[in-house]
Design a protein around this motif. Structure first.
Motif, mmCIF file in Angstrom:
data_model
loop_
_atom_site.group_PDB
_atom_site.id
_atom_site.type_symbol
_atom_site.label_atom_id
_atom_site.label_comp_id
_atom_site.label_asym_id
_atom_site.label_seq_id
_atom_site.Cartn_x
_atom_site.Cartn_y
_atom_site.Cartn_z
ATOM 1 N N VAL A 94 17.561 75.983 111.273
ATOM 2 C CA VAL A 94 16.608 74.755 111.784
ATOM 3 C C VAL A 94 15.807 73.956 112.313
ATOM 4 C CG1 VAL A 94 19.583 74.858 112.327
ATOM 5 C CG2 VAL A 94 17.726 74.843 113.985
ATOM 6 N N ASP A 95 16.058 72.766 111.426
ATOM 7 C CA ASP A 95 14.356 71.754 111.553
ATOM 8 C C ASP A 95 14.390 71.767 112.793
ATOM 9 O OD1 ASP A 95 13.058 73.439 109.019
ATOM 10 O OD2 ASP A 95 14.280 71.678 107.993
ATOM 11 N N VAL A 96 13.091 71.271 113.379
ATOM 12 C CA VAL A 96 13.409 70.575 114.968
ATOM 13 C C VAL A 96 12.095 70.284 115.061
ATOM 14 C CG1 VAL A 96 13.280 71.519 117.459
ATOM 15 C CG2 VAL A 96 14.662 72.605 115.751
ATOM 16 N N GLU A 97 11.768 69.043 115.535
ATOM 17 C CA GLU A 97 10.927 68.137 115.918
ATOM 18 C C GLU A 97 10.544 68.441 118.183
ATOM 19 O OE1 GLU A 97 11.238 63.900 115.456
ATOM 20 O OE2 GLU A 97 10.914 64.501 112.777
ATOM 21 N N ASN A 129 17.471 67.980 110.293
ATOM 22 C CA ASN A 129 18.036 69.453 109.687
ATOM 23 C C ASN A 129 18.763 68.642 109.022
ATOM 24 O OD1 ASN A 129 17.975 71.916 109.744
ATOM 25 N ND2 ASN A 129 19.857 72.001 110.118
ATOM 26 N N ASP A 130 18.425 69.393 107.535
ATOM 27 C CA ASP A 130 19.174 69.619 106.591
ATOM 28 C C ASP A 130 19.851 70.152 106.250
ATOM 29 O OD1 ASP A 130 19.682 68.787 103.760
ATOM 30 O OD2 ASP A 130 18.029 68.943 103.013
ATOM 31 N N VAL A 131 21.524 69.775 106.259
ATOM 32 C CA VAL A 131 21.852 70.823 106.675
ATOM 33 C C VAL A 131 23.118 71.419 105.378
ATOM 34 C CG1 VAL A 131 25.344 70.473 106.925
ATOM 35 C CG2 VAL A 131 24.333 68.657 108.396
ATOM 36 N N SER A 132 23.285 72.931 105.978
ATOM 37 C CA SER A 132 23.193 73.844 105.081
ATOM 38 C C SER A 132 24.254 73.508 104.292
ATOM 39 C CB SER A 132 23.097 74.843 105.600
ATOM 40 O OG SER A 132 24.295 75.439 106.797
ATOM 41 N N PRO A 133 24.592 74.072 103.176
ATOM 42 C CA PRO A 133 25.414 73.972 102.434
ATOM 43 C C PRO A 133 27.312 74.174 103.575
ATOM 44 C CG PRO A 133 24.154 75.133 101.172
ATOM 45 C CD PRO A 133 23.833 75.360 102.314
ATOM 46 N N LYS A 134 26.826 75.698 104.123
ATOM 47 C CA LYS A 134 27.880 76.386 105.220
ATOM 48 C C LYS A 134 28.238 75.127 105.853
ATOM 49 C CE LYS A 134 30.222 80.160 107.813
ATOM 50 N NZ LYS A 134 28.803 81.395 108.660
ATOM 51 N N MET A 135 27.376 75.060 106.540
ATOM 52 C CA MET A 135 28.001 73.977 107.613
ATOM 53 C C MET A 135 28.686 72.402 107.192
ATOM 54 S SD MET A 135 24.750 73.488 110.316
ATOM 55 C CE MET A 135 25.273 72.728 111.341
ATOM 56 N N ALA A 136 28.167 72.442 105.444
ATOM 57 C CA ALA A 136 28.678 70.584 104.756
ATOM 58 C C ALA A 136 30.423 71.124 104.784
ATOM 59 C CB ALA A 136 28.072 70.476 103.386
ATOM 60 N N VAL A 157 22.298 65.339 102.773
ATOM 61 C CA VAL A 157 22.934 65.096 104.260
ATOM 62 C C VAL A 157 22.337 65.860 105.640
ATOM 63 C CG1 VAL A 157 25.001 65.778 105.955
ATOM 64 C CG2 VAL A 157 25.000 65.565 103.135
ATOM 65 N N ILE A 158 21.553 64.864 106.674
ATOM 66 C CA ILE A 158 21.315 65.405 107.466
ATOM 67 C C ILE A 158 21.634 65.432 109.370
ATOM 68 C CG2 ILE A 158 19.194 65.012 108.454
ATOM 69 C CD1 ILE A 158 18.169 65.383 106.468
ATOM 70 N N MET A 159 21.945 66.505 109.477
ATOM 71 C CA MET A 159 22.557 66.503 111.654
ATOM 72 C C MET A 159 21.062 66.006 112.306
ATOM 73 S SD MET A 159 23.413 70.001 112.885
ATOM 74 C CE MET A 159 24.230 70.676 114.175
ATOM 75 N N TRP A 160 21.354 64.870 113.318
ATOM 76 C CA TRP A 160 20.254 64.691 114.516
ATOM 77 C C TRP A 160 21.177 65.537 115.641
ATOM 78 C CZ3 TRP A 160 16.497 61.741 112.199
ATOM 79 C CH2 TRP A 160 15.965 61.830 110.569
ATOM 80 N N ALA A 261 24.794 63.314 115.865
ATOM 81 C CA ALA A 261 24.959 62.756 114.377
ATOM 82 C C ALA A 261 24.752 62.746 112.581
ATOM 83 C CB ALA A 261 24.510 61.435 114.820
ATOM 84 N N ILE A 262 25.572 62.435 112.194
ATOM 85 C CA ILE A 262 25.369 63.677 110.906
ATOM 86 C C ILE A 262 24.740 62.344 109.952
ATOM 87 C CG2 ILE A 262 26.194 65.460 111.005
ATOM 88 C CD1 ILE A 262 27.847 63.006 108.374
ATOM 89 N N ASN A 263 24.242 62.344 109.055
ATOM 90 C CA ASN A 263 24.220 61.191 107.737
ATOM 91 C C ASN A 263 23.942 61.534 106.928
ATOM 92 O OD1 ASN A 263 21.181 61.594 108.490
ATOM 93 N ND2 ASN A 263 20.642 59.311 107.881
ATOM 94 N N ILE A 264 24.998 60.671 105.332
ATOM 95 C CA ILE A 264 24.703 61.384 104.710
ATOM 96 C C ILE A 264 24.159 59.858 103.962
ATOM 97 C CG2 ILE A 264 26.188 61.135 102.735
ATOM 98 C CD1 ILE A 264 28.626 61.425 104.536
ATOM 99 N N TRP A 265 22.665 60.312 103.107
ATOM 100 C CA TRP A 265 22.002 59.674 102.122
ATOM 101 C C TRP A 265 22.553 59.636 100.706
ATOM 102 C CZ3 TRP A 265 17.469 57.514 104.868
ATOM 103 C CH2 TRP A 265 16.939 58.340 106.002
ATOM 104 N N LEU A 266 22.460 58.517 100.228
ATOM 105 C CA LEU A 266 22.654 58.132 98.199
ATOM 106 C C LEU A 266 21.513 57.803 97.875
ATOM 107 C CD1 LEU A 266 25.260 57.496 100.348
ATOM 108 C CD2 LEU A 266 26.089 57.877 98.043
#
Length: 431
Positions: A94-97, A129-136, A157-160, A261-266
């Motif tokens: 996962v990506d972390v700041e 983190n950009d949610v992986s296909p498995k987590m999606a 889809v991003i996970m915060w 949280a998660i957010n879906i980007w379109l």
């Protein structure tokens, strides 16, 4: 006469004192300069896709969906405890700041989910983190996005995830998005995109689309245009979702305590296609995994690249298209022509943004195999600041196509292409 002179002197002194007083909200958190505008609309259910487009996306209007996750839309809402995430996804990267107060100059760290779960409660880190296909698989598409074209423009889809206390910069995004709160609370300051001039008057970083203003101590002397800027206040609680329109400015403050949280980007939909929508509308309890709509990275890369080229143009004609595609020598002349014809849906010899948005990119990749080579394993981690390399490369002599693919040349073209694609997320102009 003397009384009149004294009165004038007293009034003058008062004016001098008042005029040197700091403006209201100076060196206070963002939003303290004036009371917020009237409340953002709240709903207890999702609209139909048609209503979502007309009333919120097209109208550029945010909306809050209170308690919507309690209705079962998001399996992650009930499932994503720390124990569940550790057991099922602990080995995933996962990506972390490193820093809860956002600083876009810092680098991201890549660690395992298990490592993050062991550290996030005590360290100054924040998962983005950009949610992986498995987590999606634990995330369903909101019913309001199941047709009309929305289903074709899901970007990612991003996970915060943090222990709370995170603060974003004041920024805007080149995409529409829905942010859903699985745990914790969030506080948002939102500013209508129509106030672009005031927000971007000074301190605006175009390479990143954010303001340098300190959101905890707003210097209203350095940023005077913010003194009277209208703004909206949003308080999200566990189970709520909010729609944030394309290009609206916002600052997000995640309150103390576990915050997930998660957010879906379109991509911003400009026209609604009702041909694939059921006239009876959509039941918000109709659950379809977001993984069915999420495109492969190479597909979104390619769409982003084309939208980036359209950012300053109303359309792309054949000569223009040929000129900017030619340097990618893996595409021969016939393939470039096929690509243009496939994107030009109405055969009017020009490509517009809407045609790029509705294009079936999967079909294009099947028709033109060279696109597969161009976008495979695009090195997305490259800096946006290297976009000028594209111009350098395009000015160079175009190498001849050969049957053998030069690996170094391919790698260079992939890097250029990925940067060009990524640029559109931050630099697209208002429609």
């Amino acid at each position: 006469m003397l009384d009149s002179i004294l009165t004038v002197l007293i009034l003058s002194c008062r004016y001098v004192v008042d005029s040197t007083d700091p403006p209201v909200g100076h060196l206070k958190p963002i939003g303290r300069h004036r009371p917020p505008m009237a409340s953002i609309e709240e709903r207890g259910s999702f609209p139909t896709p048609q209503e979502m487009f007309e009333k919120y996306v097209k109208a550029s209007k945010p909306v809050i969906f209170r308690g919507i996750l309690e209705k079962g839309m998001l399996p992650a809402y009930k499932l994503w405890t720390d124990d569940y995430l550790r057991e099922k996804y602990g080995s995933e990267s996962v990506d972390v700041e490193s820093g809860k107060k956002e600083n876009r100059k810092w680098n991201m760290l890549s660690i395992s989910m298990a490592d993050f779960l062991n550290r996030y409660k005590t360290e100054d880190i924040y998962m983005v983190n950009d949610v992986s296909p498995k987590m999606a698989e634990d995330i369903n598409m909101p019913s309001m996005f199941l047709c009309g074209g929305f289903q074709n423009v899901v970007q990612n889809v991003i996970m915060w995830f943090s222990s709370g206390g995170t603060k974003s910069v004041l920024h805007n995004d080149g995409l529409d998005n829905v942010n859903c709160l699985i745990d914790g609370e969030k506080y948002l300051v939102m500013i209508d995109k129509k106030h672009k001039t005031e927000v971007e008057d000074s301190g605006w970083m175009k390479d990143g689309q954010y303001s340098k203003v300190d959101v905890e101590k707003v210097d209203l002397l350095e940023f005077p245009k913010l003194r009277d800027l209208p703004w909206y206040e949003i308080k999200l609680h566990k189970g709520d979702c909010v729609f944030i329109p394309f290009k609206w400015y916002h600052h997000v403050d995640s309150q103390n305590g576990r915050n997930l949280a998660i957010n879906i980007w379109l991509h911003h939909l400009t026209k609604f296609n009702d041909s694939n929508c059921n006239n009876t509308g959509f039941d918000e309890s109709k659950f379809v995994s977001v993984s069915q709509f999420r495109k492969e990275r190479k597909v979104t890369d390619f769409r982003d690249f084309l939208l980036g080229e359209l950012e300053d143009l109303k359309h792309i004609d054949w000569p223009t298209f040929e000129n900017f595609v030619k340097p990618f020598s893996l595409l021969n002349a016939k393939e470039i022509e096929e690509l243009f014809d496939a994107l030009d849906a109405d055969d009017d010899e020009k490509i517009i943004e809407h045609e790029v948005m509705i294009a079936n990119m999967e079909d294009l990749f099947r028709q033109i195999p060279s696109l597969q080579h161009l976008l495979e394993e695009s090195p997305y981690e490259e800096s946006l600041g290297e976009i000028e390399d594209k111009e350098r490369y395009m000015d160079s002599d175009t190498p001849q196509v050969t049957d053998e693919i030069d690996e170094e040349e391919l790698k260079e073209q992939q890097r250029i292409f990925a940067n060009a694609a990524r640029r559109t997320l931050t630099e697209r102009e208002d429609l």
